[in-house]
Design an enzyme around this catalytic site. Sequence first.
Site, PDB file in Angstrom:
ATOM      1  N   TYR A  77      34.966  -3.740  23.853  1.00  0.00           N
ATOM      2  CA  TYR A  77      35.279  -2.555  23.010  1.00  0.00           C
ATOM      3  C   TYR A  77      36.540  -2.855  22.364  1.00  0.00           C
ATOM      4  CZ  TYR A  77      30.890  -0.016  23.621  1.00  0.00           C
ATOM      5  OH  TYR A  77      29.661   0.358  23.635  1.00  0.00           O
TER       6      TYR A  77
ATOM      7  N   GLU B 186      26.494   3.255  28.943  1.00  0.00           N
ATOM      8  CA  GLU B 186      25.859   1.768  29.184  1.00  0.00           C
ATOM      9  C   GLU B 186      26.064   1.502  30.513  1.00  0.00           C
ATOM     10  OE1 GLU B 186      28.026  -0.447  26.043  1.00  0.00           O
ATOM     11  OE2 GLU B 186      26.852   0.954  24.427  1.00  0.00           O
TER      12      GLU B 186
ATOM     13  N   GLN C 118      15.011  -8.598  19.675  1.00  0.00           N
ATOM     14  CA  GLN C 118      14.404  -7.727  20.549  1.00  0.00           C
ATOM     15  C   GLN C 118      12.933  -7.910  20.490  1.00  0.00           C
ATOM     16  OE1 GLN C 118      17.241  -6.527  18.461  1.00  0.00           O
ATOM     17  NE2 GLN C 118      18.235  -7.394  20.231  1.00  0.00           N
TER      18      GLN C 118
ATOM     19  N   GLY D  45       4.115  -3.179  14.445  1.00  0.00           N
ATOM     20  CA  GLY D  45       4.389  -1.835  15.418  1.00  0.00           C
ATOM     21  C   GLY D  45       3.144  -1.642  15.938  1.00  0.00           C
TER      22      GLY D  45
ATOM     23  N   PHE E 215      12.091  -1.379  13.919  1.00  0.00           N
ATOM     24  CA  PHE E 215      12.273  -2.814  14.553  1.00  0.00           C
ATOM     25  C   PHE E 215      13.431  -3.438  13.833  1.00  0.00           C
ATOM     26  CE2 PHE E 215       7.893  -4.000  16.202  1.00  0.00           C
ATOM     27  CZ  PHE E 215       8.021  -2.874  17.238  1.00  0.00           C
TER      28      PHE E 215
HETATM   29  C1  LIG Z   1      13.595  -2.247  19.350  1.00  0.00           C
HETATM   30  C2  LIG Z   1      12.893  -3.464  18.345  1.00  0.00           C
HETATM   31  C3  LIG Z   1      11.625  -3.696  18.815  1.00  0.00           C
HETATM   32  C4  LIG Z   1      11.051  -4.887  18.265  1.00  0.00           C
HETATM   33  N1  LIG Z   1       9.757  -5.422  18.696  1.00  0.00           N
HETATM   34  C5  LIG Z   1       8.983  -6.203  17.890  1.00  0.00           C
HETATM   35  C6  LIG Z   1       7.937  -6.630  18.451  1.00  0.00           C
HETATM   36  O1  LIG Z   1       7.310  -6.347  19.330  1.00  0.00           O
HETATM   37  N2  LIG Z   1       7.199  -7.803  17.618  1.00  0.00           N
HETATM   38  C7  LIG Z   1       7.891  -8.449  16.436  1.00  0.00           C
HETATM   39  O2  LIG Z   1       7.237  -9.175  16.036  1.00  0.00           O
HETATM   40  N3  LIG Z   1       8.999  -7.905  16.200  1.00  0.00           N
HETATM   41  C8  LIG Z   1       9.699  -7.039  16.798  1.00  0.00           C
HETATM   42  N4  LIG Z   1      11.028  -6.686  16.753  1.00  0.00           N
HETATM   43  C9  LIG Z   1      11.680  -7.355  15.442  1.00  0.00           C
HETATM   44  C10 LIG Z   1      12.407  -8.599  15.957  1.00  0.00           C
HETATM   45  O3  LIG Z   1      13.417  -8.025  16.825  1.00  0.00           O
HETATM   46  C11 LIG Z   1      13.088  -9.363  14.530  1.00  0.00           C
HETATM   47  O4  LIG Z   1      13.903  -8.549  14.103  1.00  0.00           O
HETATM   48  C12 LIG Z   1      12.074 -10.141  13.962  1.00  0.00           C
HETATM   49  O5  LIG Z   1      11.167 -10.999  14.779  1.00  0.00           O
HETATM   50  C13 LIG Z   1      12.845 -10.880  12.925  1.00  0.00           C
HETATM   51  O6  LIG Z   1      13.598 -11.813  13.544  1.00  0.00           O
HETATM   52  P1  LIG Z   1      13.872 -13.271  12.887  1.00  0.00           P
HETATM   53  O7  LIG Z   1      14.972 -14.179  13.825  1.00  0.00           O
HETATM   54  O8  LIG Z   1      12.603 -14.079  12.894  1.00  0.00           O
HETATM   55  O9  LIG Z   1      14.519 -12.854  11.527  1.00  0.00           O
HETATM   56  P2  LIG Z   1      15.769 -13.169  11.121  1.00  0.00           P
HETATM   57  O10 LIG Z   1      16.322 -14.535  10.843  1.00  0.00           O
HETATM   58  O11 LIG Z   1      16.503 -12.024  11.654  1.00  0.00           O
HETATM   59  O12 LIG Z   1      15.440 -12.777   9.509  1.00  0.00           O
HETATM   60  C14 LIG Z   1      15.299 -11.171   9.327  1.00  0.00           C
HETATM   61  C15 LIG Z   1      15.043 -11.075   7.835  1.00  0.00           C
HETATM   62  O13 LIG Z   1      16.245 -11.229   7.065  1.00  0.00           O
HETATM   63  C16 LIG Z   1      15.932 -12.278   6.210  1.00  0.00           C
HETATM   64  N5  LIG Z   1      17.482 -12.949   5.902  1.00  0.00           N
HETATM   65  C17 LIG Z   1      17.706 -13.844   6.912  1.00  0.00           C
HETATM   66  N6  LIG Z   1      18.814 -14.541   6.525  1.00  0.00           N
HETATM   67  C18 LIG Z   1      18.816 -14.137   5.217  1.00  0.00           C
HETATM   68  C19 LIG Z   1      19.837 -14.551   4.094  1.00  0.00           C
HETATM   69  N7  LIG Z   1      20.675 -15.390   4.187  1.00  0.00           N
HETATM   70  N8  LIG Z   1      19.534 -13.953   2.945  1.00  0.00           N
HETATM   71  C20 LIG Z   1      18.837 -13.194   2.633  1.00  0.00           C
HETATM   72  N9  LIG Z   1      17.766 -12.775   3.651  1.00  0.00           N
HETATM   73  C21 LIG Z   1      18.167 -13.243   4.889  1.00  0.00           C
HETATM   74  C22 LIG Z   1      14.823 -13.120   6.512  1.00  0.00           C
HETATM   75  O14 LIG Z   1      14.246 -13.619   5.378  1.00  0.00           O
HETATM   76  C23 LIG Z   1      14.208 -12.097   7.119  1.00  0.00           C
HETATM   77  O15 LIG Z   1      13.316 -11.200   6.161  1.00  0.00           O
HETATM   78  C24 LIG Z   1      11.561  -5.554  17.223  1.00  0.00           C
HETATM   79  C25 LIG Z   1      13.124  -5.062  16.814  1.00  0.00           C
HETATM   80  C26 LIG Z   1      13.608  -4.154  17.440  1.00  0.00           C
HETATM   81  C27 LIG Z   1      14.949  -3.564  17.197  1.00  0.00           C
HETATM   82  C1  HEM Z   2      32.248   2.633  19.297  1.00  0.00           C
HETATM   83  C2  HEM Z   2      31.936   1.365  19.284  1.00  0.00           C
HETATM   84  C3  HEM Z   2      30.667   0.739  18.629  1.00  0.00           C
HETATM   85  C4  HEM Z   2      29.595   1.605  17.816  1.00  0.00           C
HETATM   86  C5  HEM Z   2      29.833   2.808  17.167  1.00  0.00           C
HETATM   87  C6  HEM Z   2      28.404   0.456  17.700  1.00  0.00           C
HETATM   88  C7  HEM Z   2      27.509   0.742  16.949  1.00  0.00           C
HETATM   89  C8  HEM Z   2      26.399  -0.006  16.909  1.00  0.00           C
HETATM   90  C9  HEM Z   2      25.399   0.391  16.308  1.00  0.00           C
HETATM   91  C10 HEM Z   2      24.831   1.613  15.285  1.00  0.00           C
HETATM   92  C11 HEM Z   2      24.441  -0.658  16.171  1.00  0.00           C
HETATM   93  C12 HEM Z   2      22.741  -0.806  15.903  1.00  0.00           C
HETATM   94  C13 HEM Z   2      21.624  -0.026  17.063  1.00  0.00           C
HETATM   95  C14 HEM Z   2      20.621  -0.069  16.392  1.00  0.00           C
HETATM   96  O1  HEM Z   2      20.184   1.008  15.934  1.00  0.00           O
HETATM   97  O2  HEM Z   2      19.719  -0.869  16.725  1.00  0.00           O
HETATM   98  C15 HEM Z   2      25.175  -1.581  17.327  1.00  0.00           C
HETATM   99  C16 HEM Z   2      24.328  -2.930  17.512  1.00  0.00           C
HETATM  100  C17 HEM Z   2      24.893  -3.779  18.098  1.00  0.00           C
HETATM  101  N1  HEM Z   2      26.233  -3.782  18.686  1.00  0.00           N
HETATM  102 FE1  HEM Z   2      27.517  -2.246  18.761  1.00  0.00          FE
HETATM  103  N2  HEM Z   2      28.890  -0.666  18.496  1.00  0.00           N
HETATM  104  C18 HEM Z   2      30.067  -0.529  19.117  1.00  0.00           C
HETATM  105  C19 HEM Z   2      30.648  -1.299  19.954  1.00  0.00           C
HETATM  106  C20 HEM Z   2      30.251  -2.603  20.142  1.00  0.00           C
HETATM  107  C21 HEM Z   2      30.794  -3.762  20.991  1.00  0.00           C
HETATM  108  C22 HEM Z   2      32.004  -3.740  21.859  1.00  0.00           C
HETATM  109  C23 HEM Z   2      29.991  -4.505  20.865  1.00  0.00           C
HETATM  110  C24 HEM Z   2      30.315  -6.007  21.528  1.00  0.00           C
HETATM  111  C25 HEM Z   2      30.531  -7.067  20.847  1.00  0.00           C
HETATM  112  C26 HEM Z   2      28.970  -4.467  19.859  1.00  0.00           C
HETATM  113  C27 HEM Z   2      27.904  -5.304  20.008  1.00  0.00           C
HETATM  114  C28 HEM Z   2      26.779  -4.948  19.127  1.00  0.00           C
HETATM  115  C29 HEM Z   2      25.746  -5.879  18.800  1.00  0.00           C
HETATM  116  C30 HEM Z   2      25.742  -7.368  19.326  1.00  0.00           C
HETATM  117  C31 HEM Z   2      24.589  -5.091  18.234  1.00  0.00           C
HETATM  118  C32 HEM Z   2      23.289  -5.599  17.723  1.00  0.00           C
HETATM  119  C33 HEM Z   2      23.504  -6.120  16.427  1.00  0.00           C
HETATM  120  C34 HEM Z   2      22.207  -6.792  15.475  1.00  0.00           C
HETATM  121  O3  HEM Z   2      21.062  -6.647  16.205  1.00  0.00           O
HETATM  122  O4  HEM Z   2      22.176  -6.793  14.569  1.00  0.00           O
HETATM  123  N3  HEM Z   2      29.078  -3.182  19.630  1.00  0.00           N
HETATM  124  N4  HEM Z   2      26.020  -1.407  17.512  1.00  0.00           N
END
Ligand SMILES: Cc1cc2nc3c(=O)[nH]c(=O)nc-3n(C[C@H](O)[C@H](O)[C@H](O)COP(=O)(O)OP(=O)(O)OC[C@H]3O[C@@H](n4cnc5c(N)ncnc54)[C@H](O)[C@@H]3O)c2cc1C
Ligand code: HEM
Length: 434
Positions: free
Chosen positions: A131, A173, A240, A310, A423
């Site tokens: 943080y 956390e 995830q 979903g 997601f």
């Molecule tokens: C709580 C949660 C639960 C989930 N559960 C599931 C599940 O059960 N099953 C499932 O299939 N998924 C699930 N997901 C979604 C999953 O986590 C991923 O987000 C998904 O698989 C896509 O990841 P990826 O690495 O393949 O795509 P990424 O590489 O992350 O790309 C995501 C999108 O961004 C675009 N992108 C990437 N790079 C660029 C760029 N340079 N310019 C423009 N666009 C770009 C890609 O074209 C794509 O459309 C869940 C997500 C969450 C948050």
């Molecule tokens: C007050 C401090 C912080 C706030 C308000 C904050 C807020 C958030 C929010 C809003 C998300 C998206 C959650 C969701 O909807 O899925 C997120 C994801 C995340 N945060 Fe934080 N965060 C904080 C601190 C931190 C710290 C200290 C770290 C450590 C490096 C961190 C790392 C991440 C990462 C890795 C993700 C997931 C990113 C992704 O999936 O793209 N965050 N945080």
Amino acid sequence: MSTAAPTMSSTTTSPADVRPSGPAPTSGSTAPTRLLSAASREIVAATASVVAEHAEAITAVFYPKMFAENPDLLRVFNQGNQATGEQSRALAASVVAYAVHLLDPQAPSFDHVMRRIAYKHCSLGIRPEQYTIVGRNLLAAVAEVLGDAVTPAVAAAWEEVYWLFGAQLIAEEARIYAEAGVDPATPLRPYRLVRRIEETADVVSLVLEPADGEPVPATVPGQYVSVFVDLAGGRRQARQYTVSSTALGTRLQITVRRVRGVNGAPDGEVSSFLHDGLAVDDLVEVSAPAGDFVVQPSDTPLLLASAGAGITTVLPIVENIARTQPERTVIVAHADRTAQDHALRETVQHVGRQLDDFTSYTWYETVAPDDRRSRPGYMDLSEIALPDDVQVFTCGPLPFMRHVRTSLVARGVPADRIRYEVFGPDLWAAQIPS
Ligand SMILES: Cc1cc2nc3c(=O)[nH]c(=O)nc-3n(C[C@H](O)[C@H](O)[C@H](O)COP(=O)(O)OP(=O)(O)OC[C@H]3O[C@@H](n4cnc5c(N)ncnc54)[C@H](O)[C@@H]3O)c2cc1C
Ligand code: HEM
């Protein structure tokens, strides 16, 4: 701290305009209003709108700054979300929304938002000491973008907001890590891929077994895990995935939809790797289950409304109801492009038959001529009968969930009975009204 008047002002956005439109408030409130010092309250109230207007510009400076200083964090942050800007929007919106929440004693509870972020952080192994890194870089980015407007008093007020938010997240956390018995220093466990089930052309279920000999952790149906994979070039990324079946005892199943790039965007990195690059016997690292999109035991009838990927939240919930409360009424409604794209369809039906009162509906954009049960087009919940006290869990693309919510609210379902899982990170940018 100085009480000098802030120098930033704006007439275009009021703090109320930037209030998050997240999910319906849960009972109770974090009520941190009284924690913000009087001097900071005044400054934050006067500057929230300017920070809100520049929030994305601030996070656009923040992330590169932080990654340059801490390249290791590139492995923890989802680089897909960085490329699309979704994580920047989520972070910016959450900080501004929290500030507004601090200022407004009538603001709805922030607990749900806090829990969602905290669970996501825990699934990624975020630690309290990080943080300081985020705070330093975020506040430096605020100063860089807003320039001279950021007097020492303004900087101090926003630092206070950041640390109030941070302290609450750190506490939440710590609670989650302790409850799951996870040491944040070693948040991941190795799992071996033991089976791949090709569900549809674009969806695969991966059955994973702990490789450390320890039992699989308890999972509440609807929770997800973060899966860390090693990609080409020594890169590491996490995503995830919902635990799509909790009925496997010693194993854990996730179900992954392959994300294809559209309009020139690259294919999804991790979903493509899990489809093409992970073979039986390979290892991945997996977090403890996280998330609060979970069904509580109660007699209330359930509607599970899903689209596309979903569906992964639906199977574990139906499995759990079949095991623990087979008398509970469950209605599943699913939308997909075609029946061939509808993953886990047979499994959900099979488990649903173990319930006393189970109904399922499907909508496909294209319905096969011999399919007399499915409805054509997008999901239309006005077509189906719903019990008065139905509780709704919905998961799918954002436009789908907005549509579900709007049509249910129009039918008189109270907004606080509708829960949704996004997601992706943009809970607030999504502007789902509460
Ligand atoms: C709580 C949660 C639960 C989930 N559960 C599931 C599940 O059960 N099953 C499932 O299939 N998924 C699930 N997901 C979604 C999953 O986590 C991923 O987000 C998904 O698989 C896509 O990841 P990826 O690495 O393949 O795509 P990424 O590489 O992350 O790309 C995501 C999108 O961004 C675009 N992108 C990437 N790079 C660029 C760029 N340079 N310019 C423009 N666009 C770009 C890609 O074209 C794509 O459309 C869940 C997500 C969450 C948050
Ligand atoms: C007050 C401090 C912080 C706030 C308000 C904050 C807020 C958030 C929010 C809003 C998300 C998206 C959650 C969701 O909807 O899925 C997120 C994801 C995340 N945060 Fe934080 N965060 C904080 C601190 C931190 C710290 C200290 C770290 C450590 C490096 C961190 C790392 C991440 C990462 C890795 C993700 C997931 C990113 C992704 O999936 O793209 N965050 N945080």
